[in-house]
Design a protein around this motif. Structure first.
Motif, PDB file in Angstrom:
ATOM      1  N   ALA A  32      34.245  81.625  18.328  1.00  0.00           N
ATOM      2  CA  ALA A  32      34.517  81.003  17.037  1.00  0.00           C
ATOM      3  C   ALA A  32      35.046  79.584  17.190  1.00  0.00           C
ATOM      4  N   VAL A  33      35.705  79.289  18.297  1.00  0.00           N
ATOM      5  CA  VAL A  33      36.307  77.958  18.489  1.00  0.00           C
ATOM      6  C   VAL A  33      35.234  76.876  18.606  1.00  0.00           C
ATOM      7  N   PRO A  34      34.306  76.967  19.577  1.00  0.00           N
ATOM      8  CA  PRO A  34      33.251  75.942  19.611  1.00  0.00           C
ATOM      9  C   PRO A  34      32.360  75.997  18.373  1.00  0.00           C
ATOM     10  N   GLY A  35      32.179  77.197  17.795  1.00  0.00           N
ATOM     11  CA  GLY A  35      31.365  77.312  16.589  1.00  0.00           C
ATOM     12  C   GLY A  35      31.917  76.489  15.445  1.00  0.00           C
ATOM     13  N   LEU A  36      33.222  76.561  15.247  1.00  0.00           N
ATOM     14  CA  LEU A  36      33.857  75.810  14.165  1.00  0.00           C
ATOM     15  C   LEU A  36      33.774  74.307  14.415  1.00  0.00           C
ATOM     16  N   ILE A  37      33.955  73.892  15.651  1.00  0.00           N
ATOM     17  CA  ILE A  37      33.862  72.470  15.992  1.00  0.00           C
ATOM     18  C   ILE A  37      32.460  71.939  15.683  1.00  0.00           C
ATOM     19  N   ILE A  38      31.442  72.703  16.044  1.00  0.00           N
ATOM     20  CA  ILE A  38      30.057  72.286  15.813  1.00  0.00           C
ATOM     21  C   ILE A  38      29.762  72.200  14.315  1.00  0.00           C
ATOM     22  N   VAL A  39      30.271  73.158  13.536  1.00  0.00           N
ATOM     23  CA  VAL A  39      30.077  73.132  12.086  1.00  0.00           C
ATOM     24  C   VAL A  39      30.636  71.834  11.504  1.00  0.00           C
ATOM     25  N   LEU A  40      31.831  71.456  11.912  1.00  0.00           N
ATOM     26  CA  LEU A  40      32.466  70.249  11.387  1.00  0.00           C
ATOM     27  C   LEU A  40      31.692  68.993  11.788  1.00  0.00           C
ATOM     28  N   LEU A  41      31.160  68.967  13.004  1.00  0.00           N
ATOM     29  CA  LEU A  41      30.408  67.806  13.462  1.00  0.00           C
ATOM     30  C   LEU A  41      29.083  67.640  12.717  1.00  0.00           C
ATOM     31  N   ARG A  42      28.495  68.741  12.284  1.00  0.00           N
ATOM     32  CA  ARG A  42      27.181  68.682  11.652  1.00  0.00           C
ATOM     33  C   ARG A  42      27.214  68.224  10.190  1.00  0.00           C
ATOM     34  N   ILE A  43      28.379  68.220   9.586  1.00  0.00           N
ATOM     35  CA  ILE A  43      28.484  67.819   8.181  1.00  0.00           C
ATOM     36  C   ILE A  43      27.986  66.379   8.022  1.00  0.00           C
ATOM     37  N   GLY A  44      27.114  66.160   7.065  1.00  0.00           N
ATOM     38  CA  GLY A  44      26.598  64.817   6.795  1.00  0.00           C
ATOM     39  C   GLY A  44      25.273  64.504   7.458  1.00  0.00           C
ATOM     40  N   THR A  45      24.698  65.445   8.208  1.00  0.00           N
ATOM     41  CA  THR A  45      23.392  65.213   8.826  1.00  0.00           C
ATOM     42  C   THR A  45      22.315  65.102   7.750  1.00  0.00           C
ATOM     43  N   PRO A  46      21.460  64.065   7.769  1.00  0.00           N
ATOM     44  CA  PRO A  46      20.449  63.891   6.715  1.00  0.00           C
ATOM     45  C   PRO A  46      19.281  64.855   6.856  1.00  0.00           C
ATOM     46  N   GLU A  47      18.545  65.006   5.766  1.00  0.00           N
ATOM     47  CA  GLU A  47      17.346  65.839   5.765  1.00  0.00           C
ATOM     48  C   GLU A  47      16.199  65.109   6.466  1.00  0.00           C
ATOM     49  N   SER A  48      15.268  65.863   7.025  1.00  0.00           N
ATOM     50  CA  SER A  48      14.099  65.280   7.680  1.00  0.00           C
ATOM     51  C   SER A  48      13.207  64.580   6.660  1.00  0.00           C
ATOM     52  N   PRO A  49      12.896  63.283   6.859  1.00  0.00           N
ATOM     53  CA  PRO A  49      12.011  62.593   5.911  1.00  0.00           C
ATOM     54  C   PRO A  49      10.596  63.171   5.909  1.00  0.00           C
ATOM     55  N   ARG A  50      10.140  63.695   7.043  1.00  0.00           N
ATOM     56  CA  ARG A  50       8.807  64.306   7.092  1.00  0.00           C
ATOM     57  C   ARG A  50       8.748  65.526   6.181  1.00  0.00           C
ATOM     58  N   TRP A  51       9.810  66.351   6.214  1.00  0.00           N
ATOM     59  CA  TRP A  51       9.841  67.529   5.352  1.00  0.00           C
ATOM     60  C   TRP A  51       9.946  67.104   3.885  1.00  0.00           C
ATOM     61  N   LEU A  52      10.751  66.098   3.591  1.00  0.00           N
ATOM     62  CA  LEU A  52      10.903  65.616   2.212  1.00  0.00           C
ATOM     63  C   LEU A  52       9.570  65.141   1.648  1.00  0.00           C
ATOM     64  N   VAL A  53       8.783  64.446   2.472  1.00  0.00           N
ATOM     65  CA  VAL A  53       7.472  63.975   2.022  1.00  0.00           C
ATOM     66  C   VAL A  53       6.554  65.153   1.714  1.00  0.00           C
ATOM     67  N   LYS A  54       6.564  66.168   2.560  1.00  0.00           N
ATOM     68  CA  LYS A  54       5.711  67.340   2.332  1.00  0.00           C
ATOM     69  C   LYS A  54       6.072  68.047   1.032  1.00  0.00           C
ATOM     70  N   LYS A  55       7.333  67.870   0.575  1.00  0.00           N
ATOM     71  CA  LYS A  55       7.773  68.486  -0.672  1.00  0.00           C
ATOM     72  C   LYS A  55       7.686  67.515  -1.847  1.00  0.00           C
ATOM     73  N   GLY A  56       7.131  66.320  -1.616  1.00  0.00           N
ATOM     74  CA  GLY A  56       6.965  65.357  -2.695  1.00  0.00           C
ATOM     75  C   GLY A  56       8.240  64.629  -3.089  1.00  0.00           C
ATOM     76  N   ARG A  57       9.255  64.671  -2.266  1.00  0.00           N
ATOM     77  CA  ARG A  57      10.547  64.029  -2.578  1.00  0.00           C
ATOM     78  C   ARG A  57      10.580  62.668  -1.884  1.00  0.00           C
ATOM     79  N   TYR A  58       9.764  61.740  -2.395  1.00  0.00           N
ATOM     80  CA  TYR A  58       9.526  60.466  -1.729  1.00  0.00           C
ATOM     81  C   TYR A  58      10.732  59.534  -1.749  1.00  0.00           C
ATOM     82  N   GLU A  59      11.432  59.466  -2.871  1.00  0.00           N
ATOM     83  CA  GLU A  59      12.590  58.575  -2.956  1.00  0.00           C
ATOM     84  C   GLU A  59      13.655  58.961  -1.933  1.00  0.00           C
ATOM     85  N   GLU A  60      13.911  60.273  -1.819  1.00  0.00           N
ATOM     86  CA  GLU A  60      14.906  60.738  -0.843  1.00  0.00           C
ATOM     87  C   GLU A  60      14.460  60.427   0.579  1.00  0.00           C
TER      88      GLU A  60
END
Length: 452
Positions: free
Chosen positions: A178-206
Motif C-alpha cells: 500500500a505504501v508505494p501504491g499510494l505514492i504512485i497514485v499521488l504522482l499520477r494526478i494531473g496526467t493528461p488524456e491521450s490526444p490520439r484517443w481524444l481524436v478517435k472520440k471526436g473530442r478535437y478541442e481537448e
C-alpha cells in the motif's frame, strides 16, 4: 505530412510519464514476489496444503487475467486518464486489508482483487505511454517499463527478509504494498488524456489543448498523423488479420512469463530444493532479481540497435538453454546453480521488454488498450496454472524435471518467435499497426477540426 509529434525530442513530460506509468509493473513485481517470502510464515500458521499454497500464489495472476482484459476494454471506451489512477486506489485498499485476514480463503479473495487492479493498469499505462512517446524512443521507454517489475521484486525480497523475523511479519509484508501504491497514485494526478484517443472520440478541442500543453503552442492536430491501420472491434481481432498477431503475442508472452512467475512466487522454495535453503534462498532470490533487472536494461539498450525480432529470438534461445542446464544438473555446486539462474535472468531480458513493446506497436489506437489487455489476460492463464502447479511439481516430479519443463516452455517461445515475430524498429505506430499485405498509404494529417 508533419512529423512534429513522431519526431519530437524526449522531453521532461515523457520522462515523468514513463516513470509514473511504471508504477504498475513495480507493484506487480512487488506483490507477486513478497508472497513467496510471506508463504514461509503463512503455510505453517494456516496449515496450508501444497494445493492451497498454489492457489494463494496463483490468485493474483488469476486477478490479472480478468483485470487486464476489462481494463483494456474500459480504457478504449472511457479513456486512459481516469482509470490511470482509480485502479491503483483499489490496490492500496486491498493491500491493507490483507493484514487482517485469518484464513486462506479471504487471503485468496483479496489477492484476486489486487491482481485485478494490477492487470487493469497494464493496458491503461502502456497505451498512454505508447501514444505520447516519439517513434525513436517508443521501444526503449516501453521496454524500460518492464524493468520496474524487477525493481519491485528486488525490493520485495529485501523488505520480506527484514520483516521475516517479526511475529506475524507476513501481515506487514502483504500490507506494505500500500505504501508505494499510494505514492504512485499521488504522482499520477494531473496526467493528461491521450490526444490520439481524444481524436478517435471526436473530442478535437481537448486533443488540441493536450498537444499544445505537451509539445508547445505551435503543435495542433495537423501535426498528428492519422494511423492507417485497419479499424476493427475487439471481437474482430480474432477473425481478422489481427488474429495471427494476437496469437503470436499471447503465446510468446505466456512462454516468457510462466517460468518467471513460477520462480518469483516460489523462489525461496525452488532455491531450497536446489540446496540453497534458509536465508541464502531469500538473498539468492534478491540477487537473481537484480540480474533480471540487468538483463532488461541490456535489452532496452539493444532494442533499437539489434531490432525487435533478433532480440526476442536470441533471448528465448539462450534463456531456455540456461533453464535446461538447471534441470539437467540440479545437484551441482550452489554457486553453479546461482550462476545458471543469473544467466537465465540476464538472457531472458529481451523477451520481458518485448511483452510491452510488441503489443502496443502491432494494434491501432481504437483497440490498442483492448488488445494489450486481452493478450495480457490470455498469457496469465498459463502463468496462473504454472504457478499453481509449481509446489505440486516440486513435491512429485522433483526440481530437475520441474526446471526442464520450464526450459521446454521457454524454447517453445523461441519456435513461435522464429515463425511469427515481425520487425517494427523505426516504424510509426500507424506503420507498425498496419496488417501485412495492406497497401501502404501516406498517413494523412488530421484535419484541425478545432480550428475549422
Amino acid at each position: 505530412m508533419s512529423h512534429v509529434v513522431d519526431d519530437a525530442p524526449l522531453s521532461s513530460f515523457h520522462k515523468r510519464l514513463a516513470l509514473f506509468s511504471s508504477g504498475g509493473p513495480f507493484l506487480d513485481g512487488y506483490i507477486l514476489s513478497i508472497i513467496g517470502v510471506a508463504m514461509v510464515q503463512i503455510t505453517p500458521q494456516f496449515n496450508l496444503s501444497a494445493s492451497t499454497q498454489g492457489m494463494v500464489g496463483a490468485a493474483a495472476l488469476a486477478g490479472i487475467f480478468f483485470g487486464a482484459f476489462l481494463g483494456g476494454w474500459l480504457t478504449d471506451k472511457f479513456g486512459r486518464h481516469l482509470l490511470f489512477t482509480v485502479d491503483l486506489i483499489a490496490l492500496v485498499v486491498c493491500s491493507v486489508l490483507q493484514a487482517f485476514v485469518n484464513d486462506a480463503v479471504w487471503l485468496i479473495i483479496l489477492r484476486l482483487m489486487i491482481g485485478f487492479a494490477v492487470g487493469a493498469d497494464y493496458p491503461i499505462a502502456t497505451s498512454l505511454l505508447a501514444e505520447f512517446t516519439p517513434s525513436r524512443w517508443r521501444g526503449p521507454l516501453l521496454g524500460a517499463f518492464v524493468t520496474m517489475w524487477f525493481v519491485g521484486a528486488a525490493v520485495a525480497y529485501v523488505v520480506g527478509q527484514f520483516l521475516l523475523g517479526l511475529d506475524g511479519g507476513w501481515r506487514w509484508m502483504l500490507a506494505s504494498a500500500a505504501v508505494p501504491g499510494l505514492i504512485i497514485v499521488l504522482l499520477r494526478i494531473g496526467t493528461p488524456e491521450s490526444p490520439r484517443w481524444l481524436v478517435k472520440k471526436g473530442r478535437y478541442e481537448e486533443a488540441n489543448e493536450v498537444l499544445a500543453k505537451v509539445y508547445g503552442p505551435h503543435v495542433t492536430l495537423a501535426d498528428l498523423p492519422e494511423e492507417s491501420g485497419s479499424n476493427v472491434s475487439v471481437g474482430e481481432l480474432i477473425r481478422s488479420g489481427y488474429g495471427k498477431r494476437m496469437a503470436f503475442i499471447t503465446i510468446f508472452w505466456t512462454c516468457s512469463i510462466v517460468p518467471l512467475f513460477a520462480v518469483y512466487a516460489f523462489g525461496p522454495a525452488i532455491l531450497g530444493a536446489l540446496n540453497l535453503g534458509g536465508e541464502l534462498a531469500n538473498i539468492g532470490s534478491a540477487a537473481i532479481t537484480i540480474m533480471f533487472l540487468v538483463g532488461c536494461l541490456i535489452a532496452v539498450a539493444l532494442v533499437n540497435r539489434m531490432g525487435r525480432r533478433p532480440l526476442i529470438i536470441h533471448s528465448f534461445l539462450w534463456g531456455g538453454l540456461a533453464l535446461l542446464a538447471l534441470g539437467i544438473f540440479p545437484t551441482a555446486d550452489s554457486w553453479v546453480i546461482l550462476a545458471l539462474f543469473a544467466a537465465y535472468a540476464v538472457l531472458i531480458g529481451g523477451t520481458q521488454i518485448m511483452q510491452w513493446v510488441y503489443p502496443n506497436e502491432l494494434f491501432p489506437t481504437e483497440v490498442r488498450g483492448s488488445a494489450v489487455g486481452l493478450a495480457s489476460s490470455l498469457s496469465r492463464i498459463g502463468a496462473a496454472v504454472g504457478t499453481y502447479l509449481v509446489p505440486l511439481a516440486l513435491s512429485t516430479l522433483g526440481i530437475g524435471t520441474t526446471m526442464i519443463i520450464a526450459g521446454v516452455i521457454t524454447l517453445l517461445g523461441l519456435v513461435v518467435s522464429v515463425a511469427w515475430a515481425p520487425e517494427t524498429r523505426g516504424k510509426t505506430l500507424g506503420e507498425a499497426a498496419r496488417l501485412d499485405g495492406v497497401p501502404a498509404k501516406a498517413a494523412r494529417p488530421f484535419r484541425n477540426h478545432a480550428l475549422s
